[in-house]
Motif scaffolding. Structure first.
Motif, PDB file in Angstrom:
ATOM      1  N   SER A 169      -7.113  -7.684  -4.946  1.00 43.23           N
ATOM      2  CA  SER A 169      -6.161  -6.982  -4.081  1.00 43.23           C
ATOM      3  C   SER A 169      -4.944  -7.881  -3.853  1.00 43.23           C
ATOM      4  O   SER A 169      -5.011  -9.097  -4.076  1.00 43.23           O
ATOM      5  CB  SER A 169      -6.819  -6.645  -2.744  1.00 43.23           C
ATOM      6  N   ILE A 170      -3.856  -7.252  -3.453  1.00 46.45           N
ATOM      7  CA  ILE A 170      -2.653  -8.000  -3.052  1.00 46.45           C
ATOM      8  C   ILE A 170      -2.427  -7.613  -1.596  1.00 46.45           C
ATOM      9  O   ILE A 170      -2.015  -6.493  -1.301  1.00 46.45           O
ATOM     10  CB  ILE A 170      -1.441  -7.595  -3.914  1.00 46.45           C
ATOM     11  N   CYS A 171      -2.756  -8.548  -0.698  1.00 43.38           N
ATOM     12  CA  CYS A 171      -2.883  -8.165   0.709  1.00 43.38           C
ATOM     13  C   CYS A 171      -1.729  -8.695   1.552  1.00 43.38           C
ATOM     14  O   CYS A 171      -1.487  -9.898   1.600  1.00 43.38           O
ATOM     15  CB  CYS A 171      -4.218  -8.657   1.249  1.00 43.38           C
ATOM     16  N   HIS A 172      -1.047  -7.786   2.230  1.00 48.56           N
ATOM     17  CA  HIS A 172       0.124  -8.137   3.035  1.00 48.56           C
ATOM     18  C   HIS A 172      -0.198  -8.192   4.525  1.00 48.56           C
ATOM     19  O   HIS A 172       0.696  -8.155   5.361  1.00 48.56           O
ATOM     20  CB  HIS A 172       1.242  -7.115   2.784  1.00 48.56           C
ATOM     21  N   VAL A 173      -1.494  -8.228   4.843  1.00 47.07           N
ATOM     22  CA  VAL A 173      -1.935  -8.202   6.237  1.00 47.07           C
ATOM     23  C   VAL A 173      -2.862  -9.391   6.469  1.00 47.07           C
ATOM     24  O   VAL A 173      -3.725  -9.679   5.648  1.00 47.07           O
ATOM     25  CB  VAL A 173      -2.702  -6.886   6.532  1.00 47.07           C
ATOM     26  N   HIS A 174      -2.664 -10.096   7.571  1.00 47.36           N
ATOM     27  CA  HIS A 174      -3.568 -11.197   7.922  1.00 47.36           C
ATOM     28  C   HIS A 174      -4.845 -10.640   8.556  1.00 47.36           C
ATOM     29  O   HIS A 174      -4.921  -9.462   8.894  1.00 47.36           O
ATOM     30  CB  HIS A 174      -2.894 -12.161   8.900  1.00 47.36           C
ATOM     31  N   SER A 221       3.908   4.981   1.899  1.00 48.56           N
ATOM     32  CA  SER A 221       3.689   4.341   3.205  1.00 48.56           C
ATOM     33  C   SER A 221       3.465   2.844   2.986  1.00 48.56           C
ATOM     34  O   SER A 221       3.198   2.397   1.873  1.00 48.56           O
ATOM     35  CB  SER A 221       2.506   4.992   3.931  1.00 48.56           C
ATOM     36  N   GLU A 222       3.557   2.081   4.068  1.00 47.30           N
ATOM     37  CA  GLU A 222       3.481   0.616   3.988  1.00 47.30           C
ATOM     38  C   GLU A 222       2.309   0.145   3.123  1.00 47.30           C
ATOM     39  O   GLU A 222       1.170   0.578   3.317  1.00 47.30           O
ATOM     40  CB  GLU A 222       3.311   0.048   5.411  1.00 47.30           C
ATOM     41  N   MET A 223       2.599  -0.735   2.156  1.00 46.26           N
ATOM     42  CA  MET A 223       1.522  -1.308   1.335  1.00 46.26           C
ATOM     43  C   MET A 223       0.820  -2.378   2.160  1.00 46.26           C
ATOM     44  O   MET A 223       1.406  -3.378   2.530  1.00 46.26           O
ATOM     45  CB  MET A 223       2.116  -1.905   0.051  1.00 46.26           C
ATOM     46  N   MET A 224      -0.458  -2.123   2.462  1.00 46.14           N
ATOM     47  CA  MET A 224      -1.186  -3.083   3.297  1.00 46.14           C
ATOM     48  C   MET A 224      -1.936  -4.081   2.435  1.00 46.14           C
ATOM     49  O   MET A 224      -1.784  -5.277   2.572  1.00 46.14           O
ATOM     50  CB  MET A 224      -2.138  -2.342   4.226  1.00 46.14           C
TER      51      MET A 224
END
Lengths: 171, 385
Positions: free
Chosen positions: A96-101, B194-197
């Protein structure tokens, strides 16, 4: 709905209800601390990671070479005591490429996204993956099936942790 | 084992943040359920209740706290807890109480209040990962869904647009649900943009954080026939837990759902689920998950599910309506209560009481499923009229 059920409870609150002080809140913050013993099998796994090796266990009955190593085979339900070194390379099973901590806050602009992956380790039984991170790769270039190799921390910095491997990079 | 029927159902609205406490939400759902079948707490022999992580509430042993709200005072009461699987696991649990002959009636109540956890309930899922080999990597819950969704899509060549279609359909169904927390319809473009999470998971692929409660009343055949001329029978229950070494099983197929479904179908005497089941309520915290579970539930051939979805097979008026309630994506996702909401929906659908959401053609047999823990548990219930 049901002939009798016409009314549904539950009162939705808005941010305004809270910020305007219409709703009373009580707050608390729990500070829980733990020191986990690593257990018989994982203790050796971590000791080997500190030396720059990945070690697995093999079940004498089902012959599976499994990671992380374990004291017993959960399928055959017998003790396991056969240790095997496996390679520090493998194949990306998924990523995955995750933009959330972890706390749901967002990775800021300019910061690198998290790159978690399941990596099937060479030398272990097919499909035997571990969760780890990817590095030294542009996120858009990552593909399932890509071959990767561990990038280790310098020996002096290793602590006997899964993070003694900094990440896996494509080869 | 004795026959067991559902004779009443009720729930609260699902909302982002509720004024009510967990206990108050439980009371509202429980009281509505009792009122729906004209009973009082004196008629209840025992209680099976569920609420998922104690960490959300910051109340250790949250089940004991909840007991007053779910009518469990001074009664044989038991809490079950398997994360997201709780809502239907609790039904199986209540079924045992009545099927065994020990009790004639059992209240099943599930509740979740996620909004108390600050700054976000997601942070508390950090503690489901292995404390030594995984948590050091600072994982978050989205990772495992993203990893699973990516593997599933790659395996069958499904696109993000394919997955988004589920979110669109379920949210459309949810708009017709009086307890839904949503008011807006979305399009495939809205979901994809929508926002890529956590690639491939975008914001609208995910169900919301919610507060809410849902309940049903179970009764033995003797009691059920006195109470109603439309009992909804529990035909089969099944549940299964797969290994916690989740990275060592191929994530494209939910083996835990397969095992649980086969157990429930065998009990129900169902040999061809895809032909015999009229309504499916698979667990849909993420859009891909509904399709993933349809395959595990043996309701769709592996790798052909998107084709069926695009053909309208799973629409309300299709051959096998999927999530006519709106599901977690369309109604909301108060974890433990979400699964029970699906059983409430089947109860209303099979009795022809689902108003605007009613599936046409007098459906006779439905299946609901919930899923949770470290991507490893499934609970399945088959109900029929």
């Amino acid at each position: 709905m049901s002939e009798v059920v016409k009314v549904f409870g539950g009162t939705a609150l808005s941010e305004k209800d809270i910020s305007s002080g219409k709703i009373f809140l009580t707050k608390d913050s729990l500070d829980c601390a733990y020191a986990w013993d690593t257990g018989v099998a994982i203790n050796r796994y971590l000791a080997e990671l500190k030396k720059g090796n990945i070690i697995a266990t093999r079940c004498r009955k089902c012959k599976r070479i499994v990671l992380p190593p374990r004291l017993f085979c959960e399928l055959c339900f017998i003790p396991v005591n056969d240790w095997v070194y496996v390679h520090d390379s493998g194949v990306i099973n998924t990523f995955s490429i995750c933009h959330v901590h972890w706390d749901a806050s967002r990775v800021k602009a300019g910061e690198d996204p998290h790159l978690p992956a399941v990596i099937e380790i060479d030398g272990a039984s097919p499909g035997m993956g571990i969760m780890h991170l990817l590095g030294e790769v542009k996120p858009a270039k990552i593909k399932i099936g890509m071959k990767v190799k561990a990038v280790w921390r310098p020996e002096a910095e290793r602590t006997g942790s899964i993070t003694d491997i900094k990440y896996f990079k494509p080869i | 084992m004795r026959k067991v029927a559902i004779v009443g159902a009720g729930m609260t609205k699902f909302v982002r943040r509720a004024l009510e406490t967990p206990k108050e939400l439980s009371f509202q759902a429980t009281k509505t359920t009792l009122d729906s079948c004209g009973l009082t707490l004196d008629d209840v022999d025992c209680v099976a209740h569920g609420t998922a992580p104690d960490a959300f509430d910051g109340l250790h042993q949250n089940g004991e706290y909840m007991v007053d709200g779910c009518g469990g005072w001074n009664k044989p009461t038991m809490r079950v807890y398997v994360g997201g699987g709780t809502g239907i696991h609790a039904i199986a649990h209540g079924w045992h109480h009545v099927a065994s002959g020990l009790f004639d009636t059992c209240l099943v109540v599930c509740e979740e209040k996620m909004s108390s956890a600050m700054p976000h309930a997601q942070a508390f899922f950090l503690t489901i990962f292995d404390s030594i080999t995984e948590r050091a990597l600072e994982p978050n819950l989205l990772w495992i869904f993203a990893l699973e969704m990516n593997r599933y899509m790659e395996r069958y060549g499904y696109s993000k647009e394919d997955m988004a279609l589920v979110a669109v359909n379920n949210k459309l169904n949810g708009l017709k649900h009086p307890a839904s927390q949503f008011t807006d319809q979305v399009t495939v473009e809205d979901v994809v943009n929508s926002e890529m999470m956590a690639y491939p998971v975008s914001r609208l692929d995910v169900s919301p954080v919610s507060d809410g409660a849902a309940a049903v009343l179970l009764a033995s055949e003797r009691v059920a026939r006195r109470l109603t001329d439309k009992p909804v029978w529990i035909e089969g229950v099944g549940w299964s837990l797969d290994t916690a070494y989740w990275a060592t099983r191929d994530l494209y197929y939910p083996r835990y759902t397969d095992t649980a479904a086969r157990m429930a179908y065998e009990m129900a005497g169902i040999r061809e689920p895809a032909k015999q089941i009229n309504i499916a309520e698979p667990y849909d915290p993420f859009d891909y998950k509904a399709l993933h579970h349809m395959e595990g539930l043996q309701l769709s051939p592996r790798g052909k599910t998107v084709e069926l979805l695009r053909d309208g097979h799973f629409d309300r008026d299709g051959n096998l309506p999927m999530c006519p309630s709106g599901g977690l994506l369309g109604v909301g996702n108060p974890i433990a209560a979400a699964g029970t909401m699906k059983v409430c929906e089947l109860f209303w659908q099979l009795r022809g009481e689902a108003d605007e959401r009613q599936v046409p053609g007098n459906p006779q047999l439905g299946v609901a499923q919930s899923w949770g823990d470290l991507m490893q548990v499934s609970s399945v219930v088959v109900v029929g009229i």
